[in-house]
Scaffold this motif. Structure first.
Motif, PDB file in Angstrom:
ATOM      1  N   ALA A 143      92.529  44.845  57.994  1.00 16.52           N
ATOM      2  CA  ALA A 143      94.127  45.609  58.807  1.00 16.52           C
ATOM      3  C   ALA A 143      94.364  46.214  57.690  1.00 16.52           C
ATOM      4  N   TYR A 144      95.161  46.497  57.335  1.00 16.20           N
ATOM      5  CA  TYR A 144      96.187  47.264  55.557  1.00 16.20           C
ATOM      6  C   TYR A 144      97.790  47.497  56.160  1.00 16.20           C
ATOM      7  N   LEU A 145      98.867  46.484  55.723  1.00 22.47           N
ATOM      8  CA  LEU A 145     100.307  46.626  55.406  1.00 22.47           C
ATOM      9  C   LEU A 145     100.938  47.029  54.320  1.00 22.47           C
ATOM     10  N   ASN A 146     101.527  47.744  54.957  1.00 23.84           N
ATOM     11  CA  ASN A 146     102.242  48.562  53.454  1.00 23.84           C
ATOM     12  C   ASN A 146     104.168  48.404  53.958  1.00 23.84           C
ATOM     13  N   PRO A 147     104.812  48.605  53.226  1.00 27.04           N
ATOM     14  CA  PRO A 147     106.501  48.801  53.880  1.00 27.04           C
ATOM     15  C   PRO A 147     106.713  49.196  54.572  1.00 27.04           C
ATOM     16  N   CYS A 148     106.255  50.311  54.744  1.00 29.04           N
ATOM     17  CA  CYS A 148     106.519  51.559  56.307  1.00 29.04           C
ATOM     18  C   CYS A 148     105.590  51.412  57.282  1.00 29.04           C
ATOM     19  N   SER A 149     104.044  51.096  56.942  1.00 31.76           N
ATOM     20  CA  SER A 149     103.312  50.973  58.269  1.00 31.76           C
ATOM     21  C   SER A 149     102.049  50.224  58.213  1.00 31.76           C
ATOM     22  N   VAL A 150     101.217  49.452  59.796  1.00 34.57           N
ATOM     23  CA  VAL A 150     100.621  49.136  59.323  1.00 34.57           C
ATOM     24  C   VAL A 150      98.930  49.546  60.022  1.00 34.57           C
ATOM     25  N   HIS A 151      97.765  49.642  58.604  1.00 35.91           N
ATOM     26  CA  HIS A 151      96.432  50.737  59.411  1.00 35.91           C
ATOM     27  C   HIS A 151      95.528  49.400  59.676  1.00 35.91           C
ATOM     28  N   LEU A 152      95.179  49.680  61.316  1.00 40.12           N
ATOM     29  CA  LEU A 152      93.989  48.933  61.918  1.00 40.12           C
ATOM     30  C   LEU A 152      92.814  50.040  61.877  1.00 40.12           C
ATOM     31  N   ILE A 153      91.766  49.599  61.280  1.00 40.48           N
ATOM     32  CA  ILE A 153      90.968  49.609  61.583  1.00 40.48           C
ATOM     33  C   ILE A 153      89.977  49.150  62.747  1.00 40.48           C
ATOM     34  N   LEU A 154      89.056  50.168  64.112  1.00 37.68           N
ATOM     35  CA  LEU A 154      88.881  49.438  64.497  1.00 37.68           C
ATOM     36  C   LEU A 154      87.427  50.581  65.065  1.00 37.68           C
ATOM     37  N   ASP A 155      87.269  49.343  66.804  1.00 35.71           N
ATOM     38  CA  ASP A 155      85.466  49.979  66.965  1.00 35.71           C
ATOM     39  C   ASP A 155      86.773  51.398  67.514  1.00 35.71           C
ATOM     40  N   LYS A 156      85.682  51.903  67.895  1.00 34.16           N
ATOM     41  CA  LYS A 156      85.222  53.561  68.631  1.00 34.16           C
ATOM     42  C   LYS A 156      85.000  53.021  69.752  1.00 34.16           C
ATOM     43  N   ALA A 157      85.825  52.631  70.503  1.00 29.71           N
ATOM     44  CA  ALA A 157      85.409  52.398  72.192  1.00 29.71           C
ATOM     45  C   ALA A 157      84.957  54.099  72.645  1.00 29.71           C
ATOM     46  N   ASP A 158      84.016  54.090  72.992  1.00 28.75           N
ATOM     47  CA  ASP A 158      83.741  55.834  74.053  1.00 28.75           C
ATOM     48  C   ASP A 158      84.042  55.326  75.635  1.00 28.75           C
ATOM     49  N   GLY A 159      83.709  56.565  76.306  1.00 29.36           N
ATOM     50  CA  GLY A 159      84.153  56.421  77.611  1.00 29.36           C
ATOM     51  C   GLY A 159      85.193  55.561  78.334  1.00 29.36           C
ATOM     52  N   GLY A 160      85.497  54.912  79.848  1.00 34.14           N
ATOM     53  CA  GLY A 160      86.955  54.705  80.299  1.00 34.14           C
ATOM     54  C   GLY A 160      87.327  55.651  80.535  1.00 34.14           C
ATOM     55  N   ILE A 161      88.398  55.066  80.381  1.00 36.58           N
ATOM     56  CA  ILE A 161      90.118  56.183  81.033  1.00 36.58           C
ATOM     57  C   ILE A 161      91.085  55.974  79.920  1.00 36.58           C
ATOM     58  N   PRO A 162      91.753  56.596  79.287  1.00 30.03           N
ATOM     59  CA  PRO A 162      92.971  56.499  78.458  1.00 30.03           C
ATOM     60  C   PRO A 162      93.691  55.354  79.150  1.00 30.03           C
ATOM     61  N   LEU A 163      94.501  54.233  78.354  1.00 27.20           N
ATOM     62  CA  LEU A 163      95.411  53.597  79.146  1.00 27.20           C
ATOM     63  C   LEU A 163      96.346  54.394  79.294  1.00 27.20           C
ATOM     64  N   PRO A 164      97.142  55.507  78.992  1.00 26.56           N
ATOM     65  CA  PRO A 164      98.241  55.823  79.961  1.00 26.56           C
ATOM     66  C   PRO A 164      97.828  56.747  81.181  1.00 26.56           C
ATOM     67  N   GLN A 165      96.571  57.424  80.544  1.00 31.62           N
ATOM     68  CA  GLN A 165      95.533  57.918  81.985  1.00 31.62           C
ATOM     69  C   GLN A 165      95.551  57.364  83.206  1.00 31.62           C
ATOM     70  N   TYR A 166      95.015  56.257  82.505  1.00 31.23           N
ATOM     71  CA  TYR A 166      95.174  54.831  84.119  1.00 31.23           C
ATOM     72  C   TYR A 166      96.670  54.394  84.438  1.00 31.23           C
ATOM     73  N   VAL A 167      97.570  54.446  83.853  1.00 36.52           N
ATOM     74  CA  VAL A 167      98.769  53.804  84.335  1.00 36.52           C
ATOM     75  C   VAL A 167      99.370  54.666  84.836  1.00 36.52           C
ATOM     76  N   VAL A 168      99.017  56.056  84.987  1.00 34.09           N
ATOM     77  CA  VAL A 168      99.532  56.970  85.425  1.00 34.09           C
ATOM     78  C   VAL A 168      99.528  56.633  86.715  1.00 34.09           C
ATOM     79  N   THR A 169      97.754  57.126  87.001  1.00 37.72           N
ATOM     80  CA  THR A 169      97.116  57.073  88.043  1.00 37.72           C
ATOM     81  C   THR A 169      97.385  56.006  88.673  1.00 37.72           C
ATOM     82  N   ALA A 170      97.143  54.658  88.131  1.00 43.25           N
ATOM     83  CA  ALA A 170      97.069  53.374  88.827  1.00 43.25           C
ATOM     84  C   ALA A 170      98.744  53.113  89.411  1.00 43.25           C
ATOM     85  N   ALA A 171      99.375  54.312  89.044  1.00 41.66           N
ATOM     86  CA  ALA A 171     101.220  54.538  89.813  1.00 41.66           C
ATOM     87  C   ALA A 171     101.477  55.132  90.741  1.00 41.66           C
TER      88      ALA A 171
END
Length: 83
Positions: A53-81
């Motif tokens: 994680a890198y913090l600067n005055p305007c933003s935070v940068h997070l370096i994350l594992d790449k998650a392949d597969g599954g349903i993107p969260l926004p799509q899941y939320v709409v489908t669940a609703a």
């Protein structure tokens, strides 16, 4: 606002995602650092691992594992609703 883009480690050729989270001008820098320290300690199979994680005055940068597969969260939320 949040931006996500693919990145690659030059030496190992490992692929990650970089997530840039823009901070409010009212954000307390000490509080942001404390939250980042907590985030970096997360270790759970259902949460993408944060490698750096890198913090600067305007933003935070997070370096994350790449998650392949599954349903993107926004799509899941709409489908669940709709159910």
């Amino acid at each position: 606002m949040v931006q996500v883009f693919p990145v690659r480690h030059k030496d190992s050729d490992t692929h990650f995602l970089a997530r840039q989270v823009f901070l409010s001008k009212r954000q307390n820098p000490q509080r942001a650092r404390a939250v980042l320290r907590e985030i970096l300690t997360l270790n759970h199979p259902n949460i993408a691992r944060i490698h750096a994680a890198y913090l600067n005055p305007c933003s935070v940068h997070l370096i994350l594992d790449k998650a392949d597969g599954g349903i993107p969260l926004p799509q899941y939320v709409v489908t669940a609703a709709l159910c």
